[in-house]
Design an enzyme around this catalytic site. Structure first.
Site, PDB file in Angstrom:
ATOM      1  CB  CYS B 123      -0.826   0.082   1.192  1.00  0.00           C
ATOM      2  SG  CYS B 123      -1.947  -1.335   1.132  1.00  0.00           S
ATOM      3  CG  HIS B 261      -3.046   3.182   2.069  1.00  0.00           C
ATOM      4  ND1 HIS B 261      -3.724   2.710   1.049  1.00  0.00           N
ATOM      5  CD2 HIS B 261      -3.289   2.058   3.045  1.00  0.00           C
ATOM      6  CE1 HIS B 261      -4.263   1.472   0.996  1.00  0.00           C
ATOM      7  NE2 HIS B 261      -4.070   1.069   2.156  1.00  0.00           N
ATOM      8  CG  ASN B 292      -6.994  -0.987   1.647  1.00  0.00           C
ATOM      9  OD1 ASN B 292      -6.338  -0.898   0.513  1.00  0.00           O
ATOM     10  ND2 ASN B 292      -6.459  -1.397   2.608  1.00  0.00           N
TER      11      ASN B 292
END
Lengths: 83, 336
Positions: B123, B261, B292
């Site tokens: 990520c 993020h 996500n």
């Protein structure tokens, strides 16, 4: 070093700040998840705040064993004695 | 003898010139997730802030989504695809490891023969790519770099795992990094913590499928230790974010936007508190309808923040990526 009474009072302030629960409801026999609306993620915030306030370390693996306010107070009391 | 080697000549500084995103056409609300797990819409929203996510269809491949997002970033930057000197693709969900998907994307975008490669930094992949691109532009090995974060995490989601089934989404986000006469990308604060490699991971390596009869193994999925990740993401990453502000020579008061993020709304909310971000800072909360999307989340959130008017060109934004590795990277940027 804090007494059990002081630790519970400190935890009550922390739980009040994070979950908005009145401090007088935070008692030894109360379950964080069932009685105090502290879910698993909020519990992490409670633990980190308690670590800072009482100068102890509470590893992730031990957090799941802290079901009640009494469990947490006992853990912090013992951790302080070891430190 | 040691010959004198001419140095490369780069731009004094680099900046983000344009951003573009691609969100797959299929919107998947929580009700669909609940067909496979014993949970509730309220539980999912309270633990993650996610109401819906986009899942890619068969035609919305890693390359196709990247080309769509990359093309928008090129147009937004006001350059031509043929101006691109390098393509960096950050992803963990392109299932063919060789050749790098970046070369196919570069070719089909009409970029000619740029340097092209994939990186794996979970990520934090986009922020890692951004950092590499900045170095390339200031070093002079490239004038314009296309950085893409792209994922099809629906392919790595265990629909029966109630802790993660609702979490992941698909999409692509891209930026063009190019020359600047002013500093517009701050120093990156980055690193890795390999001792925590087990906290976020793919359940099984691919070679299990070579060595084990197919019916005995479950397809790999992403899994994580929720509480450990939450603690690290909120409290350790808040320190990294603060270091990035310090390195850029600014304070939280100077920020216009915060684009972390999009891991979990609860992480975002707690980071805001830990960082003591002032109320005037626009916070990216793209996770609510995107889920996500790992490496894609920051450029997708950046694009939306600009598109909705919550932030504008020239604004100062703190970006921070963090995830499997564990790896992290934070920096301050001027928005395109």
């Amino acid at each position: 070093m804090a007494t059990q009474e002081e630790i519970v009072a400190g935890l009550a302030d922390i739980v009040n700040e994070i979950a908005g629960i009145p401090t007088e409801d935070v008692k030894l026999d109360k379950s964080f998840t069932d009685d105090l609306d502290v879910d698993s993620l909020s519990m992490v915030e409670v633990v980190v705040a308690a670590e800072e306030q009482f100068g102890v370390k509470i590893p992730d693996d031990d957090v799941k064993n802290l079901k009640t306010v009494g469990d947490a107070a006992d853990y912090i009391l013992k951790a302080q004695q070891k430190a | 003898m040691t010959a004198k080697i001419s140095p490369s000549k780069g731009s004094p500084y680099a900046r983000i010139l344009g951003v573009g995103g691609y969100r797959p056409s299929r919107v998947v609300p929580n009700e669909v997730i609940l067909e496979h797990i014993d949970s509730s819409d309220e539980w999912i929203r309270s633990r993650s802030g996610i109401a819906s996510r986009h899942w890619a269809g068969p035609d919305e491949t890693v390359a196709e989504m990247s080309i769509a997002a990359g093309g928008k970033a090129v147009a937004d930057a006001g350059i031509s695809a043929s101006d691109i000197d390098a393509v960096i693709v950050a992803t963990v969900s392109h299932f063919k490891q060789t050749p790098a998907v970046a070369t196919d994307i570069a070719y089909r975008l009409g970029a000619g023969k740029p340097a092209a490669f994939d990186i794996s930094a979970g990520c934090a992949g986009f922020t890692y790519g951004l950092t590499l691109a900045k170095g390339m532009v200031t070093d002079g090995t490239a004038q314009y770099v296309l950085v893409i974060g792209v994922e099809r995490l629906s392919d790595l989601t265990d629909l029966e795992d109630r802790a993660t089934a609702f979490l992941f989404g698909d999409g692509a986000g891209a930026v063009i990094i190019g020359p600047s006469q002013e500093p517009a990308i701050g120093p990156t604060v980055w690193g890795s913590e390999g001792d925590k490699a087990e906290t976020i991971k793919q359940t099984l390596p691919w070679d299990v499928y070579r060595d084990t009869p197919a019916e005995q193994v479950r397809f790999p999925a992403l899994t994580q230790e929720g509480q450990a990740v939450f603690r690290w993401a909120v409290f350790e990453m808040a320190k990294v974010a603060q270091e990035a502000l310090d390195a850029a020579g600014i304070t939280a008061e100077d920020l216009d936007a915060f684009i972390p993020h999009q891991a979990n709304m609860r992480i975002i909310d707690s980071m805001i508190k830990a960082l003591k971000l002032p109320d005037h800072v626009a916070v990216a909360r793209d996770i609510e309808t995107t889920g996500n999307t790992s490496a894609a989340s920051i450029p997708l959130a950046m694009e939306r923040l600009l598109a909705t008017g919550a932030a504008k060109s020239g604004d100062t934004a703190l970006v921070i990526g963090f995830g499997a590795g564990l790896v992290y990277a934070a920096t301050v940027v001027t928005l395109p």
